[in-house]
Design a protein around this motif. Structure first.
Motif, PDB file in Angstrom:
ATOM      1  N   PHE A 105      66.503 -39.624 -49.723  1.00 29.21           N
ATOM      2  CA  PHE A 105      66.337 -38.896 -48.472  1.00 29.21           C
ATOM      3  C   PHE A 105      67.228 -37.657 -48.441  1.00 29.21           C
ATOM      4  O   PHE A 105      67.023 -36.753 -47.639  1.00 29.21           O
ATOM      5  N   VAL A 106      68.238 -37.627 -49.297  1.00 28.35           N
ATOM      6  CA  VAL A 106      69.170 -36.498 -49.405  1.00 28.35           C
ATOM      7  C   VAL A 106      69.479 -36.261 -50.880  1.00 28.35           C
ATOM      8  O   VAL A 106      69.297 -37.162 -51.708  1.00 28.35           O
ATOM      9  N   PRO A 107      69.968 -35.068 -51.241  1.00 28.26           N
ATOM     10  CA  PRO A 107      70.188 -34.762 -52.661  1.00 28.26           C
ATOM     11  C   PRO A 107      71.478 -35.313 -53.260  1.00 28.26           C
ATOM     12  O   PRO A 107      71.553 -35.491 -54.473  1.00 28.26           O
ATOM     13  N   THR A 108      72.512 -35.531 -52.433  1.00 30.37           N
ATOM     14  CA  THR A 108      73.804 -35.969 -52.969  1.00 30.37           C
ATOM     15  C   THR A 108      74.424 -37.057 -52.101  1.00 30.37           C
ATOM     16  O   THR A 108      74.036 -37.237 -50.941  1.00 30.37           O
ATOM     17  N   VAL A 109      75.419 -37.756 -52.660  1.00 31.68           N
ATOM     18  CA  VAL A 109      76.115 -38.784 -51.887  1.00 31.68           C
ATOM     19  C   VAL A 109      76.948 -38.143 -50.775  1.00 31.68           C
ATOM     20  O   VAL A 109      77.152 -38.748 -49.715  1.00 31.68           O
ATOM     21  N   PHE A 110      77.410 -36.921 -50.999  1.00 35.61           N
ATOM     22  CA  PHE A 110      78.160 -36.212 -49.965  1.00 35.61           C
ATOM     23  C   PHE A 110      77.245 -35.891 -48.787  1.00 35.61           C
ATOM     24  O   PHE A 110      77.620 -36.031 -47.627  1.00 35.61           O
TER      25      PHE A 110
END
Length: 205
Positions: A105-110
């Motif tokens: 759902f998002v590109p990075t863990v951040f």
């Protein structure tokens, strides 16, 4: 360059590994480590040095979570019956921000941590804003209606950079995902080798 990008690059540079396997990591552009002394041969790490690096690498991978949170996960894993290193991985993968990232759902863990903190995710129909929220098998997370049209989300879903692991059931049409089982170390798609056994040795000294 945003603060989060600087943080990711800093972790990669300090550990000398592209721990998320990202194409834009500064370590991809050269054979030696970044910095004016990168060509120098690094000395062999002591046992303690290897254990510390393993801990920093695993902790950094999950968005560089705090030492307090990471130690709490280790303490809980050590109290449970079974392999502490495997249990530690299972607990980390049950974090809400980790599942948001695994579901693409998002590109990075951040970005996953910020996405959850901003209230863009519900768990079983209730909004949760705590990235470290511990999920149970079968819990259903869903992206809120407002966030479903965010460019960040749409681009992440279309990205071919990584796949959704088989222990996550993600539906990108409905923008929902669920943890179907607790993964073992070998199930988790880490781009680099993680050594949770050394993390256990570090904390049990």
């Amino acid at each position: 360059m945003t603060k989060r990008i600087r943080a990711k690059h800093k972790i990669d540079r300090r550990l000398g590994e592209n721990i998320w396997g990202r194409p834009k990591s500064p370590l991809n552009r050269r054979e030696s480590r970044p910095g004016q002394h990168g060509e120098r041969r690094s000395g062999k790490l002591s046992d303690f040095g290897q254990q510390l690096k393993a801990k920093q690498k695993l902790k950094g991978y999950y968005g560089s979570i705090s030492e307090r949170q990471f130690r709490a996960a280790y303490d809980e894993a050590s109290r449970l019956k079974g392999s502490t290193s495997e249990l530690l991985i299972g607990l980390l993968e049950r974090r809400l921000d980790a599942l948001v990232y695994r579901a693409k759902f998002v590109p990075t863990v951040f970005a996953a941590r910020q996405f959850v903190s901003h209230g863009h995710v519900t768990v079983n129909g209730k909004r949760v804003t705590i990235p470290s929220y511990r999920l149970r098998i079968g819990d259903v997370i869903e992206v809120t209606e407002k966030a479903k049209q965010l460019a960040l989300v749409l681009e992440a879903i279309k990205s071919a950079e990584r796949d959704v692991p088989d222990y996550v059931n993600a539906d990108h049409n409905k923008m929902t995902a669920a943890l179907t089982r607790i993964p073992a170390l070998s199930d988790v798609p880490y781009p680099v080798q993680m050594e949770p056994n050394l993390v256990v040795e570090f904390y049990s000294r």
